[in-house]
Design a protein around this motif. Structure first.
Motif, mmCIF file in Angstrom:
data_model
loop_
_atom_site.group_PDB
_atom_site.id
_atom_site.type_symbol
_atom_site.label_atom_id
_atom_site.label_comp_id
_atom_site.label_asym_id
_atom_site.label_seq_id
_atom_site.Cartn_x
_atom_site.Cartn_y
_atom_site.Cartn_z
ATOM 1 N N ASP A 1 0.833 -1.191 0.000
ATOM 2 C CA ASP A 1 0.000 0.000 0.000
ATOM 3 C C ASP A 1 0.876 1.252 0.000
ATOM 4 O OD1 ASP A 1 -1.783 2.080 0.522
ATOM 5 O OD2 ASP A 1 -2.840 1.006 2.103
ATOM 6 N N ILE A 2 0.675 2.118 -0.981
ATOM 7 C CA ILE A 2 1.504 3.316 -1.118
ATOM 8 C C ILE A 2 1.359 4.254 0.080
ATOM 9 C CG2 ILE A 2 -0.183 4.693 -2.384
ATOM 10 C CD1 ILE A 2 2.246 5.687 -4.095
ATOM 11 N N ALA B 1 -5.348 -14.895 -1.651
ATOM 12 C CA ALA B 1 -4.141 -15.737 -1.646
ATOM 13 C C ALA B 1 -4.571 -17.193 -1.535
ATOM 14 C CB ALA B 1 -3.253 -15.357 -0.473
ATOM 15 N N PRO B 2 -3.932 -18.077 -2.280
ATOM 16 C CA PRO B 2 -4.310 -19.491 -2.201
ATOM 17 C C PRO B 2 -3.946 -20.069 -0.839
ATOM 18 C CG PRO B 2 -2.327 -19.226 -3.517
ATOM 19 C CD PRO B 2 -2.822 -17.848 -3.191
ATOM 20 N N THR C 1 0.518 -17.388 4.912
ATOM 21 C CA THR C 1 -0.177 -16.389 4.096
ATOM 22 C C THR C 1 -0.842 -15.309 4.956
ATOM 23 O OG1 THR C 1 -2.127 -17.808 4.023
ATOM 24 C CG2 THR C 1 -0.591 -17.969 2.164
ATOM 25 N N ASP C 2 -0.545 -15.291 6.251
ATOM 26 C CA ASP C 2 -1.126 -14.275 7.147
ATOM 27 C C ASP C 2 -0.771 -12.866 6.706
ATOM 28 O OD1 ASP C 2 -2.194 -16.254 8.660
ATOM 29 O OD2 ASP C 2 -0.811 -16.020 10.346
ATOM 30 N N TYR C 3 0.364 -12.705 6.056
ATOM 31 C CA TYR C 3 0.853 -11.380 5.690
ATOM 32 C C TYR C 3 0.483 -10.987 4.273
ATOM 33 C CZ TYR C 3 3.697 -12.921 9.599
ATOM 34 O OH TYR C 3 4.104 -13.440 10.796
ATOM 35 N N LEU C 4 -0.326 -11.799 3.629
ATOM 36 C CA LEU C 4 -0.705 -11.505 2.250
ATOM 37 C C LEU C 4 -2.123 -10.961 2.178
ATOM 38 C CD1 LEU C 4 0.727 -14.592 0.318
ATOM 39 C CD2 LEU C 4 1.833 -12.413 0.845
ATOM 40 N N ILE D 1 2.373 -10.133 -5.741
ATOM 41 C CA ILE D 1 2.092 -10.669 -4.415
ATOM 42 C C ILE D 1 1.857 -9.453 -3.526
ATOM 43 C CG2 ILE D 1 3.006 -12.001 -2.487
ATOM 44 C CD1 ILE D 1 4.840 -13.401 -4.642
ATOM 45 N N LEU D 2 0.619 -9.285 -3.059
ATOM 46 C CA LEU D 2 0.258 -8.103 -2.278
ATOM 47 C C LEU D 2 0.478 -8.384 -0.794
ATOM 48 C CD1 LEU D 2 -2.995 -7.172 -4.206
ATOM 49 C CD2 LEU D 2 -0.688 -6.239 -4.516
ATOM 50 N N VAL D 3 1.406 -7.639 -0.212
ATOM 51 C CA VAL D 3 1.818 -7.856 1.170
ATOM 52 C C VAL D 3 1.103 -6.870 2.097
ATOM 53 C CG1 VAL D 3 3.790 -7.866 2.753
ATOM 54 C CG2 VAL D 3 4.088 -8.656 0.397
ATOM 55 N N ASP D 4 0.541 -7.392 3.176
ATOM 56 C CA ASP D 4 -0.023 -6.546 4.228
ATOM 57 C C ASP D 4 1.149 -6.147 5.115
ATOM 58 O OD1 ASP D 4 -1.196 -5.425 6.488
ATOM 59 O OD2 ASP D 4 -2.882 -6.816 6.476
#
Length: 171
Positions: free
Chosen positions: A39-40, A126-127, A135-138, A150-153
């Motif tokens: 996120d920018i 996320a699969p 995948t908690d951070y995706l 790959i979108l990272v939280d």
């Protein structure tokens, strides 16, 4: 008559605002062969990679700290954090300076590509990978023509238990 036409234009404006609000504007960067997005709004600035001051007993992925205009900023190498091989630092290596919950943190990436806006339709969940991949951070996967991001939280990743050392270093 002006009163009757006023609500529809307001509703149209609200619909346009909601469509814009649902979009995700991301800074894209590379780590190895993969392309990621964050996120920018979390990005404070982009800097070239400079020498860091090492911290004794810090995990490998914490390269050290830098003094950024009077603020001591921990620098995390995401290639090491994600176990993507040995990092190499060159003219394309970038430090993305993030502001997360009032904390300033730098993350080293191979390169920064661009800024793109994704619509909700372009973001896929996320699969489920079971225990093989956390995948908690995706947020999910962003699709843009032939590209897959790959979108990272980044909030969840940087405030996670294994990154909790950042609190100690920055304190």
């Amino acid at each position: 008559m002006a009163e009757i036409s006023s609500p529809p234009s307001h509703a149209a404006g609200t619909a346009a605002a909601n469509a814009t609000a649902n979009r995700l504007e991301v800074v894209t960067f590379t780590l190895g062969a993969e392309e990621y997005g964050i996120d920018i709004q979390k990005v404070q600035e982009l800097r070239g990679y400079d020498a860091v001051t090492r911290i004794a007993n810090a995990p490998d992925y914490i390269k050290g700290v830098v003094n950024l205009r009077g603020i001591i900023v921990p620098i995390i190498d995401m290639r090491i954090k994600f176990a993507l091989g040995t990092p190499s630092y060159d003219q394309f290596t970038v430090v993305i300076v993030l502001n997360i919950g009032g904390r300033v943190v730098g993350m080293v990436v191979d390169s920064v590509s661009d800024v793109i806006t994704l619509t909700p339709e372009q973001i896929k969940p996320a699969p489920a990978m079971g225990s093989v991949l956390d995948t908690d951070y995706l947020i999910g996967l962003g699709t843009l023509e032939e590209r897959m991001l790959i979108l990272v939280d980044i909030d969840r990743l940087m405030s996670s238990d294994d990154m909790g050392l950042i609190e100690k270093l920055a304190a």
